[in-house]
Design a protein around this motif. Structure first.
Motif, PDB file in Angstrom:
ATOM      1  N   UNK A 120      -0.452  12.332  53.010  1.00  0.00           N
ATOM      2  CA  UNK A 120       0.451  12.329  54.107  1.00  0.00           C
ATOM      3  C   UNK A 120      -0.122  13.219  55.132  1.00  0.00           C
ATOM      4  N   UNK A 121       0.028  12.725  56.441  1.00  0.00           N
ATOM      5  CA  UNK A 121      -0.463  13.294  57.423  1.00  0.00           C
ATOM      6  C   UNK A 121       0.492  13.503  58.528  1.00  0.00           C
ATOM      7  N   UNK A 122       0.678  14.537  59.273  1.00  0.00           N
ATOM      8  CA  UNK A 122       1.786  14.636  60.060  1.00  0.00           C
ATOM      9  C   UNK A 122       0.856  14.297  61.602  1.00  0.00           C
ATOM     10  N   UNK A 123       1.812  13.442  62.350  1.00  0.00           N
ATOM     11  CA  UNK A 123       1.202  13.169  63.599  1.00  0.00           C
ATOM     12  C   UNK A 123       0.598  14.467  64.475  1.00  0.00           C
ATOM     13  N   UNK A 124      -0.299  14.135  64.849  1.00  0.00           N
ATOM     14  CA  UNK A 124      -0.953  15.092  65.786  1.00  0.00           C
ATOM     15  C   UNK A 124      -0.894  14.606  67.406  1.00  0.00           C
ATOM     16  N   UNK A 125      -0.545  15.508  68.187  1.00  0.00           N
ATOM     17  CA  UNK A 125      -0.181  15.117  69.672  1.00  0.00           C
ATOM     18  C   UNK A 125      -1.515  14.519  70.443  1.00  0.00           C
ATOM     19  N   UNK A 126      -2.745  14.942  69.751  1.00  0.00           N
ATOM     20  CA  UNK A 126      -4.037  14.223  70.166  1.00  0.00           C
ATOM     21  C   UNK A 126      -4.361  12.924  69.583  1.00  0.00           C
ATOM     22  N   UNK A 127      -3.763  12.559  68.645  1.00  0.00           N
ATOM     23  CA  UNK A 127      -4.320  11.307  67.981  1.00  0.00           C
ATOM     24  C   UNK A 127      -5.394  11.429  66.998  1.00  0.00           C
ATOM     25  N   UNK A 128      -5.725  12.711  66.964  1.00  0.00           N
ATOM     26  CA  UNK A 128      -6.757  13.037  66.240  1.00  0.00           C
ATOM     27  C   UNK A 128      -6.511  14.093  64.968  1.00  0.00           C
ATOM     28  N   UNK A 129      -6.506  13.774  63.770  1.00  0.00           N
ATOM     29  CA  UNK A 129      -6.056  14.568  62.681  1.00  0.00           C
ATOM     30  C   UNK A 129      -6.930  14.992  61.642  1.00  0.00           C
ATOM     31  N   UNK A 130      -7.212  16.395  61.863  1.00  0.00           N
ATOM     32  CA  UNK A 130      -8.143  16.981  60.821  1.00  0.00           C
ATOM     33  C   UNK A 130      -7.335  17.175  59.284  1.00  0.00           C
ATOM     34  N   UNK A 131      -8.048  16.514  58.208  1.00  0.00           N
ATOM     35  CA  UNK A 131      -7.228  16.670  56.860  1.00  0.00           C
ATOM     36  C   UNK A 131      -8.310  17.087  55.819  1.00  0.00           C
ATOM     37  N   UNK A 132      -7.676  17.764  55.013  1.00  0.00           N
ATOM     38  CA  UNK A 132      -8.402  18.177  53.415  1.00  0.00           C
ATOM     39  C   UNK A 132      -7.586  17.656  52.430  1.00  0.00           C
ATOM     40  N   UNK A 133      -8.484  16.649  51.819  1.00  0.00           N
ATOM     41  CA  UNK A 133      -7.549  15.993  50.691  1.00  0.00           C
ATOM     42  C   UNK A 133      -7.043  17.056  49.576  1.00  0.00           C
ATOM     43  N   UNK A 134      -5.801  17.181  49.278  1.00  0.00           N
ATOM     44  CA  UNK A 134      -5.179  18.089  48.320  1.00  0.00           C
ATOM     45  C   UNK A 134      -5.789  17.787  46.886  1.00  0.00           C
ATOM     46  N   UNK A 135      -6.186  16.612  46.599  1.00  0.00           N
ATOM     47  CA  UNK A 135      -6.555  16.252  45.437  1.00  0.00           C
ATOM     48  C   UNK A 135      -8.130  16.632  44.853  1.00  0.00           C
ATOM     49  N   UNK A 136      -9.121  16.237  45.889  1.00  0.00           N
ATOM     50  CA  UNK A 136     -10.280  16.547  45.714  1.00  0.00           C
ATOM     51  C   UNK A 136     -11.025  17.224  46.710  1.00  0.00           C
ATOM     52  N   UNK A 137     -10.305  17.816  47.453  1.00  0.00           N
ATOM     53  CA  UNK A 137     -10.923  18.799  48.699  1.00  0.00           C
ATOM     54  C   UNK A 137     -11.403  18.195  49.537  1.00  0.00           C
ATOM     55  N   UNK A 138     -12.067  16.868  49.790  1.00  0.00           N
ATOM     56  CA  UNK A 138     -12.880  16.281  50.680  1.00  0.00           C
ATOM     57  C   UNK A 138     -12.249  16.650  52.173  1.00  0.00           C
ATOM     58  N   UNK A 139     -13.165  16.765  53.162  1.00  0.00           N
ATOM     59  CA  UNK A 139     -12.597  17.014  54.507  1.00  0.00           C
ATOM     60  C   UNK A 139     -12.837  15.696  55.289  1.00  0.00           C
TER      61      UNK A 139
END
Length: 275
Positions: free
Chosen positions: A15-34
């Protein structure tokens, strides 16, 4: 508000929160992938969808705030599309035109009345006629101000009527823009390209297109031509026909359930492309 996406490494939902820039930096909580999720959606689209979701969930007052903000950001989108379209028509440098646009918009970014003035002039120059939709009655300004500034608690049917008014106006202007809207889309793609080029090693780029009330308009196989501008949503100066409730109700019936399902994550997010 957030949206579901899939980790490109382990394919688990995140689940990712909407970012104002439409670009979302995410780190997977399950495997740690960025990874970074680029959402091909303009701010007015996101705001209108958030208003629709709030309306579907029974939050009428919150929906009005989102619909009103969506309309303001759509006016900005129109001005940007027109300015970049003019640069393209004159075979000007797109990068220079975009930089000039950004510099100019900074002068009015905090002043909604000046933004309306820019819209009025852009519409006059592009369509060759006065903007007949800027009267307070046509925009539903009194209702918006009562809700947002005076704390009025609206009934659902009032919010649906206001949403229909906003939707019909956006739909009309998008129809009139036709291929001109592609220039604003290109500007977003160039912003994405700059962020993509700066990604560090080991970070995966994911591009997504989400369901929404205006998806068919932007990504349809056939774009309306400018000659189709005269439609049932055209209106006289007093704005009487702008509140096209049937058009909004039809769009809500067709696309609203998709928004709700997507928000709640009851189906998997689209498989993201590999870089």
């Amino acid at each position: 508000m957030d949206f579901p996406t899939s980790c490109p490494a382990c394919r688990r939902e995140v689940r990712v929160e909407f970012d104002d820039s439409a670009v979302h930096e995410v780190t997977c909580p399950a495997c740690g992938a960025r990874f970074v999720v680029f959402v091909r959606k303009h701010k007015f689209e996101v705001l209108f969808d958030l208003g629709t979701r709030a309306l579907l969930d029974g939050y009428a007052r919150e929906a009005v705030a989102s619909f009103a903000a969506a309309l303001e950001r759509f006016f900005e989108f129109y001005v940007r599309a027109y300015a970049l379209e003019r640069a393209a028509d004159s075979e000007g440098d797109f990068e220079a035109a975009l930089a000039g646009l950004e510099g100019t918009w900074r002068h009015v970014a905090s002043q909604s009345e000046r933004q309306l003035g820019m819209l009025a002039l852009a519409y006059l120059l592009r369509e060759g006629r006065a903007p007949d939709f800027l009267a307070p009655q046509a925009l539903g300004a009194d209702f918006r101000n009562r809700v947002i500034h005076r704390g009025y608690l609206p009934r659902r049917e009032e919010v649906e009527a206001y949403a229909a008014r906003v939707f019909a106006l956006m739909d009309r202007l998008l129809t009139e823009l036709g291929e001109g809207a592609a220039h604003a889309e290109l500007a977003q793609e160039q912003t994405f390209a700059a962020r993509l080029a700066a990604l560090p090693d080991g970070v995966t780029a994911v591009f997504e297109e989400h369901p929404g009330m205006f998806r068919a308009r932007r990504f349809g196989t056939v774009r309306p031509e400018k000659t189709l501008a005269a439609s049932s949503t055209d209106l006289p100066a007093d704005g009487r026909t702008l509140n096209d409730a049937q058009t909004f109700a039809r769009a809500l019936a067709e696309r609203g359930p998709g928004l709700d399902v997507f928000r709640r994550g009851l189906r998997s997010a689209p498989t993201p492309p590999q870089p």
